[in-house]
Design a protein around this motif. Sequence first.
Motif, mmCIF file in Angstrom:
data_model
loop_
_atom_site.group_PDB
_atom_site.id
_atom_site.type_symbol
_atom_site.label_atom_id
_atom_site.label_comp_id
_atom_site.label_asym_id
_atom_site.label_seq_id
_atom_site.Cartn_x
_atom_site.Cartn_y
_atom_site.Cartn_z
ATOM 1 N N UNK A 27 0.485 -4.250 -1.052
ATOM 2 C CA UNK A 27 1.617 -3.865 -0.373
ATOM 3 C C UNK A 27 1.739 -2.180 -0.124
ATOM 4 N N UNK A 28 2.002 -1.631 0.887
ATOM 5 C CA UNK A 28 1.910 -0.235 1.300
ATOM 6 C C UNK A 28 2.849 0.331 0.226
ATOM 7 N N UNK A 29 2.539 1.497 -0.605
ATOM 8 C CA UNK A 29 3.358 2.142 -1.488
ATOM 9 C C UNK A 29 3.421 3.634 -1.290
ATOM 10 N N UNK A 30 2.877 4.057 -0.089
ATOM 11 C CA UNK A 30 3.032 5.581 0.212
ATOM 12 C C UNK A 30 4.024 5.800 1.405
ATOM 13 N N UNK A 31 4.962 6.569 1.003
ATOM 14 C CA UNK A 31 5.958 6.912 2.077
ATOM 15 C C UNK A 31 5.566 7.692 3.351
ATOM 16 N N UNK A 32 5.719 7.307 4.459
ATOM 17 C CA UNK A 32 5.400 7.750 5.928
ATOM 18 C C UNK A 32 5.969 9.205 5.906
ATOM 19 N N UNK A 33 4.836 10.166 6.324
ATOM 20 C CA UNK A 33 5.294 11.600 6.215
ATOM 21 C C UNK A 33 5.243 11.795 7.599
ATOM 22 N N UNK A 34 6.145 12.859 7.994
ATOM 23 C CA UNK A 34 6.138 13.312 9.336
ATOM 24 C C UNK A 34 5.741 15.146 9.390
ATOM 25 N N UNK A 35 5.208 15.551 10.646
ATOM 26 C CA UNK A 35 4.979 16.781 10.724
ATOM 27 C C UNK A 35 5.405 17.291 12.018
ATOM 28 N N UNK A 36 6.439 18.173 12.162
ATOM 29 C CA UNK A 36 6.863 18.174 13.745
ATOM 30 C C UNK A 36 7.118 16.987 14.266
ATOM 31 N N UNK A 37 7.407 15.826 13.732
ATOM 32 C CA UNK A 37 7.806 14.574 14.579
ATOM 33 C C UNK A 37 6.727 13.884 14.674
ATOM 34 N N UNK A 38 5.647 14.265 14.261
ATOM 35 C CA UNK A 38 3.947 13.379 14.426
ATOM 36 C C UNK A 38 3.916 12.770 13.049
ATOM 37 N N UNK A 39 3.562 11.499 13.045
ATOM 38 C CA UNK A 39 3.200 10.973 11.899
ATOM 39 C C UNK A 39 1.819 11.495 11.145
ATOM 40 N N UNK A 40 2.024 11.704 10.007
ATOM 41 C CA UNK A 40 0.833 12.078 8.942
ATOM 42 C C UNK A 40 0.108 10.672 8.599
ATOM 43 N N UNK A 41 -1.090 11.040 8.960
ATOM 44 C CA UNK A 41 -2.139 9.717 8.508
ATOM 45 C C UNK A 41 -2.501 9.884 7.006
ATOM 46 N N UNK A 42 -2.422 8.992 6.455
ATOM 47 C CA UNK A 42 -2.721 9.060 4.937
ATOM 48 C C UNK A 42 -4.201 9.198 4.777
ATOM 49 N N UNK A 43 -5.133 8.327 5.088
ATOM 50 C CA UNK A 43 -6.409 8.699 5.220
ATOM 51 C C UNK A 43 -7.026 8.655 6.589
ATOM 52 N N UNK A 44 -7.642 9.418 7.038
ATOM 53 C CA UNK A 44 -8.085 9.643 8.352
ATOM 54 C C UNK A 44 -10.031 9.534 8.427
ATOM 55 N N UNK A 45 -10.455 8.433 8.607
ATOM 56 C CA UNK A 45 -11.997 8.431 8.456
ATOM 57 C C UNK A 45 -12.516 8.685 9.850
ATOM 58 N N UNK A 46 -13.585 9.620 9.697
ATOM 59 C CA UNK A 46 -14.315 10.094 10.794
ATOM 60 C C UNK A 46 -15.783 9.405 10.868
ATOM 61 N N UNK A 47 -16.014 8.148 11.703
ATOM 62 C CA UNK A 47 -17.052 7.458 11.913
ATOM 63 C C UNK A 47 -16.571 6.039 11.482
ATOM 64 N N UNK A 48 -16.962 4.991 12.431
ATOM 65 C CA UNK A 48 -16.585 3.758 11.868
ATOM 66 C C UNK A 48 -17.798 2.805 12.017
ATOM 67 N N UNK A 49 -19.149 3.389 11.450
ATOM 68 C CA UNK A 49 -20.114 2.421 11.191
ATOM 69 C C UNK A 49 -20.047 1.748 9.971
ATOM 70 N N UNK A 50 -20.919 1.334 9.285
ATOM 71 C CA UNK A 50 -20.639 0.230 7.960
ATOM 72 C C UNK A 50 -20.193 1.197 6.765
ATOM 73 N N UNK A 51 -20.238 2.405 6.635
ATOM 74 C CA UNK A 51 -19.530 3.227 5.474
ATOM 75 C C UNK A 51 -18.167 3.364 6.007
ATOM 76 N N UNK A 52 -17.725 3.675 7.114
ATOM 77 C CA UNK A 52 -16.417 3.777 7.299
ATOM 78 C C UNK A 52 -15.538 2.281 7.230
ATOM 79 N N UNK A 53 -16.397 1.488 7.740
ATOM 80 C CA UNK A 53 -15.567 0.244 7.693
ATOM 81 C C UNK A 53 -15.446 -0.070 6.126
ATOM 82 N N UNK A 54 -16.497 -0.142 5.461
ATOM 83 C CA UNK A 54 -16.430 -0.528 4.052
ATOM 84 C C UNK A 54 -15.256 0.534 3.358
ATOM 85 N N UNK A 55 -15.139 1.743 3.516
ATOM 86 C CA UNK A 55 -14.121 2.465 3.001
ATOM 87 C C UNK A 55 -12.787 2.043 3.390
#
Length: 485
Positions: A27-55
């Motif tokens: 169950x998600x437990x982090x509150x959604x944050x906004x910055x100047x009306x834009x959602x803040x991503x909790x974790x942004x992963x650069x790369x969607x190869x096998x390491x990014x998918x596993x993470x």
Amino acid sequence: MTAIAPSLAALEDRVQHDLLTLNWRAKPWLSQRLLEGQPVIDVLIVGAGQAGLAASMALAQQGVQAVLLDRAPRDYEGPWATTARMETLRSPKELTGPALGVPSLTFRAWFEAQWGAAAWAALDKIPRLQWMDYLRWYRRVTEADVRNEHHVTAVRPRADGLVDVDVRAPAGSATWHARRVVLATGRDGLGGPQIPPFMQDVRRALWAHSSDVLDYSALAGRRVGVIGMGSSAMDSAGTALECGAASVDLIARRAAMPTVNKSKGSGVPGLTQGHHELPDEWKWRIRHYINTTQVPPPRGSTQRVSRHANAFFHFGCGVEGVHEVDGALHVATTRGTFVFDFLILATGFVIDWAQKPEFAAFASCVRIWGERFTPPPGDEDRELHDSPDLGPVFEFRECAPGACPGLDRIHCLCYPAALSHGTVSGDIPAISDGARRLASGIAGLLYREDVQQHFATLQAYAEPELLGDEWTPADTARRVLPTTT
């Protein structure tokens, strides 16, 4: 879109049931944050190869949602279907890769669901493109939130607990905001191809690095030289020969081919789990030993080349210079001069921040191992010297306090993490271990940052466990000894 085989559909049902019974997507437990009306991503992963998918999958188990950005078109993330040229993976087929301990998520389960146990028993090594098909399936069944054709052009830590990420996408350019950024950017994650100085003045049309996108059919009928004798050299040479090259000469400075893959001798769970806690001297000693003993190419990859009569292996040929003469390349070595129509550099990769301009905002502030540790004389190693000195959650550290506030919100889950953490950040054998270590660490950091809010939530929690009708108060006076005066 092709229909799903009934047995594969059954496996997918099993995957979903396994994840349900493991309560995987917590169950998600982090509150959604906004910055100047834009959602803040909790974790942004650069790369969607096998390491990014596993993470991403490991974070989901912690109740943390991640968004993955990848510059490649959908289904072409990572090198497998683009620049990789090996026929099969180099790892044993039994390794579980990014499955994170879920049996139904393994390559074996995916393979057997389609071709059966007998075909699995007959399989030697996993075909490269079949591994890519498996990763495509893994992405789909784990419901990873991947945004393709999203090019990260800048990553800028901030002092207020956020990281700005500039992104160019088909819909336009924008700045994303994230609490944590994970760089799952692969073998060349903090740099790029290693180009020897002797190539500095050579016309680019006459050579390529083994990691380049290259139409090997254009090498038909041409004399091809390959600098290097490792795995990528064999893959490039084999591909050129199969595409009709007139000849392929592999040139190596080393005097003989190494025959033992020392890195396999270190692949035990104790090292995977304990490398990060080793003293600096042992970390350096182990990684330097593997580097200097050199990793041989796989037997099958080498035989792929040697089966061709027009393939030639040359040892003890240190390159002294490369010059163009009448449209051909003259490669001068310590054993004479070769003449080629095209040259392929299988010279590996280097940590070189200049090749990653998107990291320019913080690159000069990253503390490296060369600032942390001085090896004994004779054990110098440029790759290890330049490797980032990472914290326990793969986070970058500042070279000096205050040099780049917020730098520790960027986590390095790519190959250069090997000296700090061991080989848990990209290679198939231990990628699940690295992903779990990253995800549990990030979950703890996010909780600590928000502890005041979580405590307030704790105080405000008022869901009754009992309604007051579960018991009847007794007449206590009738149940105790009479009072005497």
